[in-house]
Design a protein around this motif. Structure first.
Motif, mmCIF file in Angstrom:
data_model
loop_
_atom_site.group_PDB
_atom_site.id
_atom_site.type_symbol
_atom_site.label_atom_id
_atom_site.label_comp_id
_atom_site.label_asym_id
_atom_site.label_seq_id
_atom_site.Cartn_x
_atom_site.Cartn_y
_atom_site.Cartn_z
ATOM 1 N N ASP A 78 2.237 0.885 4.223
ATOM 2 C CA ASP A 78 1.216 0.334 3.334
ATOM 3 C C ASP A 78 1.843 -0.557 2.263
ATOM 4 N N ALA A 79 3.044 -0.185 1.804
ATOM 5 C CA ALA A 79 3.752 -1.036 0.842
ATOM 6 C C ALA A 79 4.042 -2.398 1.469
ATOM 7 N N VAL A 92 2.950 -8.199 2.105
ATOM 8 C CA VAL A 92 2.633 -9.343 2.959
ATOM 9 C C VAL A 92 1.327 -9.985 2.495
ATOM 10 N N ALA A 93 0.360 -9.154 2.152
ATOM 11 C CA ALA A 93 -0.949 -9.674 1.721
ATOM 12 C C ALA A 93 -0.837 -10.512 0.452
ATOM 13 N N GLY A 113 -5.508 -7.729 11.888
ATOM 14 C CA GLY A 113 -6.548 -6.757 11.565
ATOM 15 C C GLY A 113 -6.622 -5.664 12.617
ATOM 16 N N LEU A 114 -6.584 -6.078 13.866
ATOM 17 C CA LEU A 114 -6.673 -5.135 14.992
ATOM 18 C C LEU A 114 -5.528 -4.129 14.932
ATOM 19 N N SER A 115 -4.302 -4.624 14.828
ATOM 20 C CA SER A 115 -3.131 -3.736 14.757
ATOM 21 C C SER A 115 -3.207 -2.843 13.534
ATOM 22 N N HIS A 141 -8.274 -8.502 0.656
ATOM 23 C CA HIS A 141 -9.071 -7.370 1.141
ATOM 24 C C HIS A 141 -8.167 -6.244 1.666
ATOM 25 N N VAL A 142 -6.980 -6.611 2.165
ATOM 26 C CA VAL A 142 -6.051 -5.571 2.647
ATOM 27 C C VAL A 142 -5.589 -4.703 1.478
#
Lengths: 312, 312
Positions: free
Chosen positions: B87-88, B93-94, B262-264, B103-104
């Motif tokens: 998540d970090a 990356v976002a 998004g899928l991954s 949004h991520v």
């Protein structure tokens, strides 16, 4: 260094029994209470509280509250709580008592380490059934809210890397904002609430090098509103929290009538940490010993208790 | 419920050896890699990584990165990291990739529990030598910054108490702000970033009762700027994160060219948690199985890997 004098060994059960004896009869034996609890470290105090509860099915803190009173009671209450619990109470009182003691919130948020601040936020959940930032945000508005919420929710990086470029550009941002009272508070808040303390100290040093005056001194000219007061406290606590505490103590004893809340808060909070260093700073700055000032300005059991914590 | 199918017993050493064999020769045996790592839970994967390092003095993740490529590599990389580390990376990356995937960030901040979010902030320190909020704040401005920083720094209360009065007054605040696009974002940010999720859901329900439409639907009319998009994501994730993820998957496969990120992200992040429930929601909403859509829209090892995680 700490000022607290605590024995390396003690019997939790004997301490609990001695306290029970001190509560007997009309009026508690305050001297005995101070002789025990004023000489036990945080771990030992929790052990005594547990032993007391096990033996007498009664909460020691509640019993103390009913046995003693006034400033002595308030100081003892804060002393008996775990540090994270105590700080949660201090923040809650600062938000809710109407005296707008926002500097206490900034002080706790900026002096503690990232993990210590988290512990306070956890304690706040347990004690008040809501989050610390929730109460802070609900009781403030505008840039004061942004700054305070940013400070209490920070989880600062604690490595010792310094980005020289940032310290340069951000010293300028601070300067521009401080110059005009209605400067860009948004960027000041971002810098103060997210950068690491090491980085911030580098930025404050840069500011002093460029402008020949420290940013906290510069801010003193305009600490008229709550936002700037909190900003000032945050900068002082991040820059050198011992010097900050020395000043709190100085103001507390010099105030007409003495500020017992400030006095108790610093002594109780720092006795096991660095009160010895703060005492030395106090003597250097005022040419008088802190203990002597406390002796002069306080009285009774409250005075005895504070002097005990001061290592007298 | 999870979709991941993992054996209750496995040999970390045998798994490490089998992976080493899969890396031998020209071109890795992707089928073997998927057969092992696509069927191990988070604890088992960390054990394999440790065993691999011990036996071959080489980091398994680095080796995987050099052996496989493209979407398969990216998905596997995220799968192999500890959840907090993953998540970090996603947040970093976002923020930094220039595509403004705010949004991520909102998704991670709003779906995780208070302690899980803290773990991500700790992982961010270790990995990037600064705080998560520092990077978020430095790359955004205005009310978008306030909202995002507020979300990632929140440590929400998790008790189930609801204050009915608050839900009423704050549903009104949200309504007033949503009505006019340039409404009072300060109060909206306070509510969204500090209230407990239980309290917020009560507020959203109140909103729907009063206005006959959900606040997230109402917001859809005006999600033109980044601030409102993040607000929309935050509300959806707090209200019902499974429904939110269903929609992310739907958009990902329906998009021209497929949104592999998004899928991954959803499949890797939820496979060990509640992907089964999300799959059921997907079927209910679209009358087609998620696996069939994934089969149609992806190919090769990437497809095999996703279908494995989907429990096929």
């Amino acid at each position: 260094m700490a000022t607290l004098i605590a024995p390396s060994h003690h019997s939790r059960v004997e301490d609990a029994e001695a306290l029970r004896n001190a509560f007997k009869g009309w009026g508690a034996d305050d001297k005995a209470i101070i002789a025990i609890l004023g000489h036990r470290n945080v771990h030992q105090r929790q052990e005594i509280r547990k032993a007391y509860e096990e033996i007498y099915q009664e909460d020691l803190i509640k019993r103390l509250e009913s046995e003693i009173s006034g400033d002595f009671e308030r100081a003892m209450y804060r002393w008996m709580l775990q540090p994270a619990d105590r700080d949660a109470v201090l923040v809650n009182v600062a938000i809710k008592n109407g005296t707008k003691d926002y500097h206490v919130i900034a002080e706790i948020a900026c002096v503690l380490s990232a993990e210590e601040l988290l512990a306070v936020r956890r304690a706040y959940h347990r004690r008040y059934k809501c989050s610390l930032e929730e109460d802070v945000a609900a009781n403030t508005t505008g840039n004061l809210r942004q700054l305070l919420v940013g400070l209490v929710t920070s989880y600062r990086y604690e490595g010792d890397e310094i980005n020289v470029k940032f310290s340069q550009t951000e010293a300028n941002v601070l300067h521009e904002s401080v110059k005009e009272k209605k400067g860009n508070s948004e960027e000041v808040i971002r810098i103060l609430t997210t950068r690491s303390k090491t980085q911030l100290v580098a930025t404050f040093n840069r500011y002093r090098d460029e402008h020949g005056i420290s940013i906290s001194k510069k801010l003193l000219d305009q600490t008229s509103d709550d936002f700037h007061k909190v900003l000032h406290t945050a900068i002082r606590c991040i820059n050198d929290h011992k010097k900050y505490y020395e000043k709190v103590l100085r103001n507390a004893v010099k105030k007409f009538g003495t500020d017992e809340d400030g006095l108790s808060r610093v002594i109780v909070t720092r006795a096991e940490k660095d009160l010895k260093d703060i005492k030395e700073l106090y003597y250097k700055r005022n040419s008088v010993h802190l203990e002597d000032e406390v002796s002069k300005e306080t009285s009774g059991d409250y005075k005895k208790f504070l002097l005990t914590l001061l290592g007298k």
